[in-house]
Scaffold this motif. Structure first.
Motif, PDB file in Angstrom:
ATOM      1  N   ILE A  67      16.606   4.720   1.062  1.00  0.00           N
ATOM      2  CA  ILE A  67      15.205   4.298   1.257  1.00  0.00           C
ATOM      3  C   ILE A  67      15.156   2.813   1.593  1.00  0.00           C
ATOM      4  O   ILE A  67      14.415   2.374   2.480  1.00  0.00           O
ATOM      5  N   ASN A  68      15.982   2.033   0.897  1.00  0.00           N
ATOM      6  CA  ASN A  68      16.033   0.591   1.154  1.00  0.00           C
ATOM      7  C   ASN A  68      16.570   0.302   2.557  1.00  0.00           C
ATOM      8  O   ASN A  68      16.129  -0.655   3.207  1.00  0.00           O
ATOM      9  N   GLY A  69      17.509   1.131   3.028  1.00  0.00           N
ATOM     10  CA  GLY A  69      18.011   0.972   4.387  1.00  0.00           C
ATOM     11  C   GLY A  69      16.907   1.144   5.425  1.00  0.00           C
ATOM     12  O   GLY A  69      16.822   0.383   6.397  1.00  0.00           O
ATOM     13  N   LEU A  70      16.027   2.116   5.192  1.00  0.00           N
ATOM     14  CA  LEU A  70      14.896   2.338   6.099  1.00  0.00           C
ATOM     15  C   LEU A  70      13.881   1.195   6.004  1.00  0.00           C
ATOM     16  O   LEU A  70      13.321   0.763   7.012  1.00  0.00           O
ATOM     17  N   TYR A  71      13.671   0.712   4.784  1.00  0.00           N
ATOM     18  CA  TYR A  71      12.724  -0.395   4.563  1.00  0.00           C
ATOM     19  C   TYR A  71      13.190  -1.658   5.282  1.00  0.00           C
ATOM     20  O   TYR A  71      12.420  -2.309   5.992  1.00  0.00           O
ATOM     21  N   CYS A  96       6.172 -13.815  10.890  1.00  0.00           N
ATOM     22  CA  CYS A  96       7.482 -14.424  10.699  1.00  0.00           C
ATOM     23  C   CYS A  96       7.858 -14.445   9.213  1.00  0.00           C
ATOM     24  O   CYS A  96       8.977 -14.076   8.838  1.00  0.00           O
ATOM     25  N   PHE A  97       6.924 -14.860   8.377  1.00  0.00           N
ATOM     26  CA  PHE A  97       7.185 -14.892   6.938  1.00  0.00           C
ATOM     27  C   PHE A  97       7.344 -13.480   6.373  1.00  0.00           C
ATOM     28  O   PHE A  97       8.165 -13.252   5.486  1.00  0.00           O
ATOM     29  N   LEU A  98       6.548 -12.543   6.899  1.00  0.00           N
ATOM     30  CA  LEU A  98       6.658 -11.153   6.439  1.00  0.00           C
ATOM     31  C   LEU A  98       8.024 -10.573   6.816  1.00  0.00           C
ATOM     32  O   LEU A  98       8.672  -9.902   5.993  1.00  0.00           O
ATOM     33  N   GLN A  99       8.463 -10.834   8.041  1.00  0.00           N
ATOM     34  CA  GLN A  99       9.772 -10.344   8.468  1.00  0.00           C
ATOM     35  C   GLN A  99      10.888 -10.943   7.622  1.00  0.00           C
ATOM     36  O   GLN A  99      11.809 -10.238   7.186  1.00  0.00           O
ATOM     37  N   GLY A 100      10.797 -12.247   7.370  1.00  0.00           N
ATOM     38  CA  GLY A 100      11.799 -12.896   6.526  1.00  0.00           C
ATOM     39  C   GLY A 100      11.835 -12.305   5.130  1.00  0.00           C
ATOM     40  O   GLY A 100      12.910 -12.062   4.574  1.00  0.00           O
ATOM     41  N   PHE A 101      10.654 -12.021   4.575  1.00  0.00           N
ATOM     42  CA  PHE A 101      10.580 -11.438   3.228  1.00  0.00           C
ATOM     43  C   PHE A 101      11.209 -10.046   3.204  1.00  0.00           C
ATOM     44  O   PHE A 101      11.987  -9.728   2.296  1.00  0.00           O
ATOM     45  N   VAL A 102      10.879  -9.212   4.184  1.00  0.00           N
ATOM     46  CA  VAL A 102      11.407  -7.838   4.228  1.00  0.00           C
ATOM     47  C   VAL A 102      12.928  -7.839   4.355  1.00  0.00           C
ATOM     48  O   VAL A 102      13.627  -7.132   3.612  1.00  0.00           O
ATOM     49  N   LEU A 103      13.461  -8.646   5.276  1.00  0.00           N
ATOM     50  CA  LEU A 103      14.902  -8.670   5.503  1.00  0.00           C
ATOM     51  C   LEU A 103      15.654  -9.201   4.283  1.00  0.00           C
ATOM     52  O   LEU A 103      16.684  -8.646   3.876  1.00  0.00           O
ATOM     53  N   HIS A 104      15.139 -10.281   3.688  1.00  0.00           N
ATOM     54  CA  HIS A 104      15.786 -10.860   2.509  1.00  0.00           C
ATOM     55  C   HIS A 104      15.724  -9.912   1.310  1.00  0.00           C
ATOM     56  O   HIS A 104      16.726  -9.696   0.627  1.00  0.00           O
ATOM     57  N   SER A 105      14.532  -9.373   1.045  1.00  0.00           N
ATOM     58  CA  SER A 105      14.368  -8.515  -0.132  1.00  0.00           C
ATOM     59  C   SER A 105      15.184  -7.233   0.013  1.00  0.00           C
ATOM     60  O   SER A 105      15.729  -6.718  -0.972  1.00  0.00           O
ATOM     61  N   ALA A 107      18.073  -6.939   1.672  1.00  0.00           N
ATOM     62  CA  ALA A 107      19.478  -7.303   1.446  1.00  0.00           C
ATOM     63  C   ALA A 107      19.764  -7.455  -0.041  1.00  0.00           C
ATOM     64  O   ALA A 107      20.795  -6.998  -0.544  1.00  0.00           O
ATOM     65  N   CYS A 108      18.831  -8.092  -0.766  1.00  0.00           N
ATOM     66  CA  CYS A 108      19.011  -8.283  -2.212  1.00  0.00           C
ATOM     67  C   CYS A 108      18.903  -6.956  -2.966  1.00  0.00           C
ATOM     68  O   CYS A 108      19.650  -6.724  -3.929  1.00  0.00           O
ATOM     69  N   ALA A 109      17.985  -6.092  -2.544  1.00  0.00           N
ATOM     70  CA  ALA A 109      17.856  -4.776  -3.180  1.00  0.00           C
ATOM     71  C   ALA A 109      19.120  -3.943  -2.961  1.00  0.00           C
ATOM     72  O   ALA A 109      19.519  -3.170  -3.840  1.00  0.00           O
ATOM     73  N   ASP A 110      19.759  -4.101  -1.800  1.00  0.00           N
ATOM     74  CA  ASP A 110      21.046  -3.445  -1.547  1.00  0.00           C
ATOM     75  C   ASP A 110      22.060  -3.824  -2.621  1.00  0.00           C
ATOM     76  O   ASP A 110      22.749  -2.969  -3.177  1.00  0.00           O
ATOM     77  N   PHE A 111      22.142  -5.124  -2.887  1.00  0.00           N
ATOM     78  CA  PHE A 111      23.056  -5.614  -3.919  1.00  0.00           C
ATOM     79  C   PHE A 111      22.719  -5.001  -5.273  1.00  0.00           C
ATOM     80  O   PHE A 111      23.601  -4.526  -5.995  1.00  0.00           O
TER      81      PHE A 111
END
Length: 306
Positions: A67-71, A96-105, A107-111
């Motif tokens: 699910i996180n991969g799709l997000y 831009c800020f929304l995209q940065g938040f989605v990509l960062h969060s 990656a961290c949720a993956d961890f």
């Protein structure tokens, strides 16, 4: 774009200027890749949800990983596909800020989810007698909730910190937005912009330490039992491989972004930028789908019925 070097409404993105001659081909390949990501991840998610025998900790964590991969990929591919067909590559200030938040969060949720999977395997192999009393339904729900909540909170704080900065530029030297590059556009340095990312990096470095520690204990335990060795090969190797893929992909981009050479071609730079958005979302479900017998058998039975 800018008004008196303070009010910014749009950011410009770079990296696609040299793709004019093969833009349609690149669009087709990217769309195919995104469809493949949806196919493999949704297959694993639906298989786990539909089969009650798979409602166990490891499979629940795997379902959330997909699910996180799709997000995470949803924060990149739709915008990237539009940019491939456009001559102007811009993104709104909020976007831009929304995209940065989605990509960062993401990656961290993956961890976080991979650490939960390591913890589950550690308890199953090193403390099998108490596994069911430790990994209760309530505890699993709490752990999954925290695996999503903590990254969201940390990245929300990081995004707010960057959002408060006064910016003196509007050009992002990448094909997507990330907080680090937005922060570099700040007119002046901020202590908060140093402390918050440093805390986040330290927090997730602690995740890596825990995984290394748990695998050392698991390997020691497996050396004394043939049954545990079989369990390790069946369930831990896919997890370890996925962990290496995620960590390797993220470190590859992170280290290049901070210390990389400016002399490499734009195509190579773009590949390094999107590697963590291509490799882990495809490889993770494929590895688990092929390696975990119960999931593989269930998918095969679905295909036969179709």
């Amino acid at each position: 774009v800018m008004d008196n070097v303070s009010v910014i409404t749009m950011f410009t993105l770079s990296g696609l200027n040299g793709t004019t001659n093969y833009r349609v081909t690149l669009f087709a390949l990217t769309l195919l890749c995104y469809c493949l990501i949806w196919l493999v991840n949704v297959t694993i998610i639906v298989t786990i949800i539909m089969d009650k025998s798979l409602h166990e900790p490891m499979y629940i964590f795997l379902c959330n990983l997909c699910i996180n991969g799709l997000y995470g990929t949803a924060g990149f591919y739709p915008k990237f596909l539009v940019d491939l067909l456009s001559n102007i590559h811009v993104i709104s200030y909020a976007g831009c800020f929304l995209q940065g938040f989605v990509l960062h969060s993401s990656a961290c949720a993956d961890f976080s989810l991979l650490v939960l999977m390591a913890y589950d395997r550690y308890v199953a192999i090193c403390r099998p007698l108490v596994y069911h009393s430790v990994m209760t339904t309530q505890k699993i729900c709490l752990l999954v909730f925290l695996a999503w909540l903590v990254p969201f909170n940390l990245l929300f704080l990081s995004t707010i910190t960057t959002l408060r900065s006064r910016l003196c530029g509007s050009h992002i030297p990448k094909i997507y937005c990330i907080n680090f590059l937005i922060g570099k556009l700040a007119c002046s340095a901020s202590i908060a912009n140093v402390i918050v990312p440093a805390f986040n990096y330290t927090f997730y470095f602690g995740h890596v330490i825990f995984v290394v520690w748990s695998y050392i204990y698991m390997i020691r335990t497996c050396l004394t039992s043939k049954e545990n060795r079989s369990k390790f090969m069946q369930t831990c190797l896919p997890h370890l491989f996925c962990l290496i893929v995620v960590v390797g992909s993220l470190l590859f981009d992170l280290l290049y972004m901070r210390f990389g050479s400016k002399d490499i071609s734009q195509s190579v730079e773009n590949f390094m930028a999107i590697e963590f958005l291509v490799v882990p979302p495809i490889i993770n479900p494929l590895i688990y789908g092929f390696k975990l017998t119960r999931i593989r058998n269930r998918i095969q039975s679905f295909i036969i019925l179709l």
